[in-house]
Design an enzyme around this catalytic site. Structure first.
Site, PDB file in Angstrom:
ATOM      1  N   HIS A  38       0.845  -1.192   0.000  1.00 53.56           N
ATOM      2  CA  HIS A  38       0.000   0.000   0.000  1.00 53.56           C
ATOM      3  C   HIS A  38       0.883   1.245   0.000  1.00 53.56           C
ATOM      4  O   HIS A  38       2.071   1.180   0.290  1.00 53.56           O
ATOM      5  CB  HIS A  38      -0.834   0.084   1.291  1.00 53.56           C
ATOM      6  CG  HIS A  38      -1.679  -1.104   1.586  1.00 53.56           C
ATOM      7  ND1 HIS A  38      -3.026  -1.135   1.349  1.00 53.56           N
ATOM      8  CD2 HIS A  38      -1.371  -2.292   2.158  1.00 53.56           C
ATOM      9  CE1 HIS A  38      -3.532  -2.293   1.765  1.00 53.56           C
ATOM     10  NE2 HIS A  38      -2.548  -3.017   2.248  1.00 53.56           N
ATOM     11  N   GLU A 120       2.673  -0.886   4.323  1.00 52.59           N
ATOM     12  CA  GLU A 120       2.417   0.468   3.835  1.00 52.59           C
ATOM     13  C   GLU A 120       3.749   1.145   3.550  1.00 52.59           C
ATOM     14  O   GLU A 120       4.662   1.125   4.381  1.00 52.59           O
ATOM     15  CB  GLU A 120       1.671   1.290   4.896  1.00 52.59           C
ATOM     16  CG  GLU A 120       0.324   0.728   5.288  1.00 52.59           C
ATOM     17  CD  GLU A 120      -0.826   1.233   4.411  1.00 52.59           C
ATOM     18  OE1 GLU A 120      -0.551   2.016   3.478  1.00 52.59           O
ATOM     19  OE2 GLU A 120      -1.969   0.826   4.675  1.00 52.59           O
ATOM     20  N   HIS A 156      -2.430  -3.227  -3.365  1.00 58.42           N
ATOM     21  CA  HIS A 156      -3.818  -3.113  -2.917  1.00 58.42           C
ATOM     22  C   HIS A 156      -4.742  -2.964  -4.125  1.00 58.42           C
ATOM     23  O   HIS A 156      -5.834  -3.529  -4.186  1.00 58.42           O
ATOM     24  CB  HIS A 156      -3.936  -1.899  -1.974  1.00 58.42           C
ATOM     25  CG  HIS A 156      -5.174  -1.892  -1.138  1.00 58.42           C
ATOM     26  ND1 HIS A 156      -5.505  -0.829  -0.335  1.00 58.42           N
ATOM     27  CD2 HIS A 156      -6.158  -2.803  -0.973  1.00 58.42           C
ATOM     28  CE1 HIS A 156      -6.651  -1.102   0.288  1.00 58.42           C
ATOM     29  NE2 HIS A 156      -7.065  -2.285  -0.083  1.00 58.42           N
TER      30      HIS A 156
HETATM   31 ZN    ZN Z   1      -4.120   0.426   0.519  1.00 58.12          ZN
END
Ligand code: ZN
Length: 195
Positions: A38, A120, A156
């Site tokens: 992400h 992330e 994602h």
């Molecule tokens: Zn995401």
């Protein structure tokens, strides 16, 4: 190589532990075989602050930025956050289920949160990432692949088609694949994005 264990109950020691309350158990018998990548930054496009850390630990001060009011009530997390300078934080044990994917499906298997690790990268959806982030990501992927039967790393955007667009076209999948190939044989495959 040090003989000191690199993992402790699903926590990777090189990352700074920043425990989030936003997690749950994985379904019994789950095989963790997917890594989901992400991008996030808070406020969007501003790097180095503590907004993401606060969001994932339910401590965001909603008055601190106009954008934050839209995040009120969100309970989200990821396992890892790799900052622009490569520093890495961990919010949820990899043995547990973090809340990063939402409604999702990959290769016909639903509910990616159940069986994935969420990473992330500090950045802006569609924007570029730092080379040190790719290097740190490769180190982390190698560590994950040594401990879990990880087969692939995807975005994602690849598991939530039309709903999510991160990390987006600025993420260099070919570059990640090159880094991973150098470190074979124990590494997952980085699936290219949809571009
Ligand atoms: Zn995401």
């Amino acid at each position: 190589m040090s003989s000191r264990p690199r993992w402790h109950d699903g926590w990777w020691r090189p990352a700074r532990a920043c425990p989030s309350p936003n997690f749950g158990p994985r379904p019994p018998g789950t095989t963790v075989s997917l890594v989901l990548l992400h991008s996030i930054s808070l406020p969007p496009g501003e790097y180095g602050g503590d907004g993401v850390e606060r969001l994932f630990t339910n401590q965001l001060e909603f008055a601190a930025h106009p954008y934050y009011s839209g995040l009120r009530g969100l309970e989200v997390s990821a396992h890892f956050f790799i900052r622009r300078d490569g520093r890495t934080l961990q919010f949820v044990s990899c043995d547990d289920r973090a809340w990063h994917a939402g409604a999702s499906s990959w290769r016909g298997r639903e509910n990616c949160n159940d069986w994935s690790i969420g990473i992330e990268l500090e950045g802006l959806e569609g924007g570029a990432f730092e080379s040190v982030q790719y290097r740190q990501l490769a180190v982390l992927l190698r560590a994950l692949a040594a401990r879990y039967p990880i087969e692939e790393a995807v975005g994602h955007e690849d598991v939530a088609l039309g709903r999510k667009a991160d990390p987006g076209p600025g993420f260099d999948w070919a570059g990640l694949q090159r880094v991973l190939r150098r470190r074979r044989p124990r590494l997952p495959r980085a699936a290219p994005g949809r571009s």
